[in-house]
Design an enzyme around this catalytic site. Structure first.
Site, PDB file in Angstrom:
ATOM      1  N   TYR A 147       0.846  -1.198   0.000  1.00  0.00           N
ATOM      2  CA  TYR A 147       0.000   0.000   0.000  1.00  0.00           C
ATOM      3  C   TYR A 147       0.881   1.247   0.000  1.00  0.00           C
ATOM      4  O   TYR A 147       2.014   1.222   0.455  1.00  0.00           O
ATOM      5  CB  TYR A 147      -1.028   0.006   1.133  1.00  0.00           C
ATOM      6  CG  TYR A 147      -0.551  -0.130   2.553  1.00  0.00           C
ATOM      7  CD1 TYR A 147       0.165   0.886   3.180  1.00  0.00           C
ATOM      8  CD2 TYR A 147      -0.879  -1.249   3.304  1.00  0.00           C
ATOM      9  CE1 TYR A 147       0.559   0.779   4.503  1.00  0.00           C
ATOM     10  CE2 TYR A 147      -0.488  -1.376   4.634  1.00  0.00           C
ATOM     11  CZ  TYR A 147       0.226  -0.355   5.224  1.00  0.00           C
ATOM     12  OH  TYR A 147       0.609  -0.466   6.536  1.00  0.00           O
ATOM     13  N   CYS A 148       0.342   2.332  -0.565  1.00  0.00           N
ATOM     14  CA  CYS A 148       1.057   3.598  -0.728  1.00  0.00           C
ATOM     15  C   CYS A 148       2.463   3.373  -1.311  1.00  0.00           C
ATOM     16  O   CYS A 148       3.466   3.779  -0.720  1.00  0.00           O
ATOM     17  CB  CYS A 148       1.145   4.349   0.604  1.00  0.00           C
ATOM     18  SG  CYS A 148       1.545   6.118   0.417  1.00  0.00           S
TER      19      CYS A 148
END
Length: 280
Positions: A147-148
């Site tokens: 994620y990110c």
């Protein structure tokens, strides 16, 4: 002289620890604190700063996340899992913050020679030095499936445990990192994976959101095989600063910084409300 030595050796740093403020310490407050401290460092009223902070059970969404077609359903799912959800007013995508994640801000005076890339390199070098005693090799490259994701994802054996961001305001630079210290990195990733599933539901999106593969993420405890804690990593962080020759002093906020923080917090709250009203 390398980047880390250049910024730490014989340099004076204030240390502000906000890692134990508890469940009522809101992530929006951290954005305001870093902005206020950036202003203080930028105008010369403060030395460089090291700030450590922890937030309980919070999901920080990016502005792009807030524009997903079914974002409300995604947020309702996160709320049901016991997470408070906010939208950051800078770049980046969804991340998890909880008691096993340590956030670190390095706040320095902005100089022409201190490029955005050098800010990332400084934090990367610090974390490499910090983790040296554990005999691991830290890489900085995008971990697809995390994620990110970003080009300065920090990983060990291909598994991401940290992400770096930067904020520049009024002559100050905050280089920030979240370090997944303990707990399950893949469980956190599954949480964000399900958020995207519920917020997208197969519909077209205005940006390329991450297709999360939970196994690409892990905590430092999992990666080193040792029972690490936020406090043990803070201790190692302070040792690293001292070993690099920094003059480090424990500090609190000045009255001027507290007033600046109040102003920044009001501004950030209002902006978050506007973003929420527009997109959520």
């Amino acid at each position: 002289m390398n980047t880390l030595t250049n910024h730490l050796s014989n340099q004076t740093w204030r240390f502000i620890d906000q890692s134990t403020l508890g469940v009522y310490f809101d992530a929006l407050q951290s954005f305001a604190y870093d902005d206020a401290l950036c202003i203080a460092v930028g105008n010369g009223s403060s030395d460089a700063l090291l700030r450590t902070w922890v937030h309980h059970d919070t999901i920080v969404l990016g502005i792009q996340d807030s524009r997903l077609p079914f974002v409300q359903e995604g947020i309702e799912f996160l709320n049901e899992q016991g997470y408070h959800v906010i939208v950051r007013n800078s770049g980046g995508l969804a991340v998890v913050l909880d008691q096993g994640i340590l956030n670190v801000s390095l706040i320095l005076k902005e100089e022409k020679k201190f490029s955005i890339n050098e800010g990332y390199e400084l934090m990367f070098a610090l974390i490499q030095q910090l983790l040296k005693p554990y005999g691991v090799t830290v890489e900085a490259r995008e971990i697809v499936g995390s994620y990110c994701p970003g080009s300065f994802d920090l990983s060990i054996d291909g598994k991401k445990f940290a992400g770096i961001s930067q904020r520049r305001i009024r002559g100050g630079v905050a280089v920030q990192i979240y370090l997944c210290v303990s707990g399950s990195g893949s469980e956190r990733a599954k949480l964000i994976q399900t958020f995207y599933d519920k917020a997208v539901q197969g519909q077209p999106t205005s940006f390329e959101y991450p297709r999360i593969v939970p196994e690409t993420m892990a905590s430092l405890s999992e990666l080193t095989g040792q029972k690490l804690t936020v406090q043990s990593i803070i201790h190692q962080l302070l040792l690293t600063f001292k070993e690099q020759g920094a003059h480090l002093s424990s500090s609190t906020f000045t009255e001027e910084e507290r007033q600046s923080y109040e102003e920044q917090y009001i501004r950030i709250i209002k902006r978050n409300e506007r973003i929420s009203a527009r997109h959520l």
